[in-house]
Each structure stands twice: as C-alpha cells, then as structure tokens.
Design a protein around this motif. Sequence first.
Motif, PDB file in Angstrom:
ATOM      1  N   ASP A 104      14.864 127.555  10.862  1.00  0.00           N
ATOM      2  CA  ASP A 104      16.164 128.063  11.278  1.00  0.00           C
ATOM      3  C   ASP A 104      16.407 127.679  12.728  1.00  0.00           C
ATOM      4  O   ASP A 104      15.618 128.015  13.599  1.00  0.00           O
ATOM      5  CB  ASP A 104      16.175 129.591  11.113  1.00  0.00           C
ATOM      6  CG  ASP A 104      17.527 130.200  11.391  1.00  0.00           C
ATOM      7  OD1 ASP A 104      18.172 129.815  12.383  1.00  0.00           O
ATOM      8  OD2 ASP A 104      17.933 131.080  10.623  1.00  0.00           O
ATOM      9  N   CYS A 115      11.036 128.391   5.625  1.00  0.00           N
ATOM     10  CA  CYS A 115      12.335 128.180   6.253  1.00  0.00           C
ATOM     11  C   CYS A 115      12.184 127.659   7.678  1.00  0.00           C
ATOM     12  O   CYS A 115      11.255 128.037   8.387  1.00  0.00           O
ATOM     13  CB  CYS A 115      13.124 129.485   6.319  1.00  0.00           C
ATOM     14  SG  CYS A 115      13.254 130.330   4.751  1.00  0.00           S
ATOM     15  N   THR A 134      19.673 128.135  14.070  1.00  0.00           N
ATOM     16  CA  THR A 134      21.056 128.599  14.252  1.00  0.00           C
ATOM     17  C   THR A 134      21.364 128.907  15.713  1.00  0.00           C
ATOM     18  O   THR A 134      22.532 128.979  16.080  1.00  0.00           O
ATOM     19  CB  THR A 134      21.362 129.839  13.384  1.00  0.00           C
ATOM     20  OG1 THR A 134      20.374 130.834  13.619  1.00  0.00           O
ATOM     21  CG2 THR A 134      21.397 129.479  11.908  1.00  0.00           C
ATOM     22  N   ARG A 187      19.870 125.417   9.083  1.00  0.00           N
ATOM     23  CA  ARG A 187      18.766 126.119   8.432  1.00  0.00           C
ATOM     24  C   ARG A 187      18.423 125.381   7.145  1.00  0.00           C
ATOM     25  O   ARG A 187      19.308 124.907   6.441  1.00  0.00           O
ATOM     26  CB  ARG A 187      19.166 127.556   8.109  1.00  0.00           C
ATOM     27  CG  ARG A 187      18.120 128.367   7.374  1.00  0.00           C
ATOM     28  CD  ARG A 187      18.640 129.805   7.135  1.00  0.00           C
ATOM     29  NE  ARG A 187      17.828 130.520   6.204  1.00  0.00           N
ATOM     30  CZ  ARG A 187      16.689 131.145   6.485  1.00  0.00           C
ATOM     31  NH1 ARG A 187      16.222 131.122   7.706  1.00  0.00           N
ATOM     32  NH2 ARG A 187      16.014 131.783   5.556  1.00  0.00           N
ATOM     33  N   GLU A 217      15.731 125.859   3.742  1.00  0.00           N
ATOM     34  CA  GLU A 217      14.796 126.714   3.008  1.00  0.00           C
ATOM     35  C   GLU A 217      14.284 125.895   1.837  1.00  0.00           C
ATOM     36  O   GLU A 217      15.070 125.382   1.047  1.00  0.00           O
ATOM     37  CB  GLU A 217      15.559 127.945   2.514  1.00  0.00           C
ATOM     38  CG  GLU A 217      14.736 128.974   1.824  1.00  0.00           C
ATOM     39  CD  GLU A 217      15.572 130.203   1.481  1.00  0.00           C
ATOM     40  OE1 GLU A 217      15.578 130.576   0.296  1.00  0.00           O
ATOM     41  OE2 GLU A 217      16.229 130.747   2.392  1.00  0.00           O
TER      42      GLU A 217
END
Length: 142
Positions: free
Chosen positions: A118, A116, A120, A104, A106
């Motif tokens: 992401d 952001c 994951t 991730r 940001e």
Amino acid sequence: MEKQRSYKIKSYVNASHAVRLKSGTGKKHNHTWEITCELHAFEGMVSFFDIEKSLHRAIDALSGKYLNDLPEFKVINPTVENVTEYLFDEIDAILRANGAMLMRIEVSDSPTRAFCIDVTERKLPTEAELKSEQTKQDKTDA
C-alpha cells in the motif's frame, strides 16, 4: 479532509510454484492467484478496457507457468510476498505509461490470505510534473 479517489481492478491467473526452503525446495503446487490493483487516474475517468489490456501484459506473463522457471524467480523465492513485489513494480510501470498510478496491490494465493503493498500516502504528481514526464517520454520515443 481531502478525498482520495481510486479504481479497483481484479484479475486472476493460474500458476504453480514451489517455495525454496533451507532444507530444499518444497513440493510444486498450483494456485489461482487473485490480483487486486487499486489505482489513481491522473485525468478523470480511465478506460477500463485499455488499463485491463495493459495490466494483462504483466499478469499473463505468469499464466500457466511454473514460477520457479521464470527468470524473475530463478534467484528470488516465488513466495506470495515476492510475487506481489514483482507484480507491483511491473504494474506500476504499465499504469504510469497509461496515465495512472498504482496505489495498492493485493495478491492472494488462497481465499483466506493475501499479501498487500500500500502506497496510498505516496505524493501524487502535479499536472506540470505529468506534462514534463510525458514530454521526456515523447522525446525518448522519437
């Protein structure tokens, strides 16, 4: 439930930009950009010193610069979204070369907002895949 373990590293860089609009280019202005990277290490602990030193190769390339003048942003508008995309690609490649993976990122150009990316949910490589990738890299370096 499988635990997801990660590290976070925050960095700051001062850089200016001017957003390109349909009506022309906006006014050049400065930001202190905050970059927060969340990473997964493949083998236990990471050496923060080594990882941070590697990350700063990508981040420092923006330090004190007018982003519009950089080759990466000559055509691409240097918005917070595009700066985040650029940094994600640069930092993920650096981390992979150092036994980690960016999960991730940001990027904030203001204390009140951030963009952001992401990933994951991305499949983490197995040990066999990592060894195979390292073997390929060693052959390329030789």
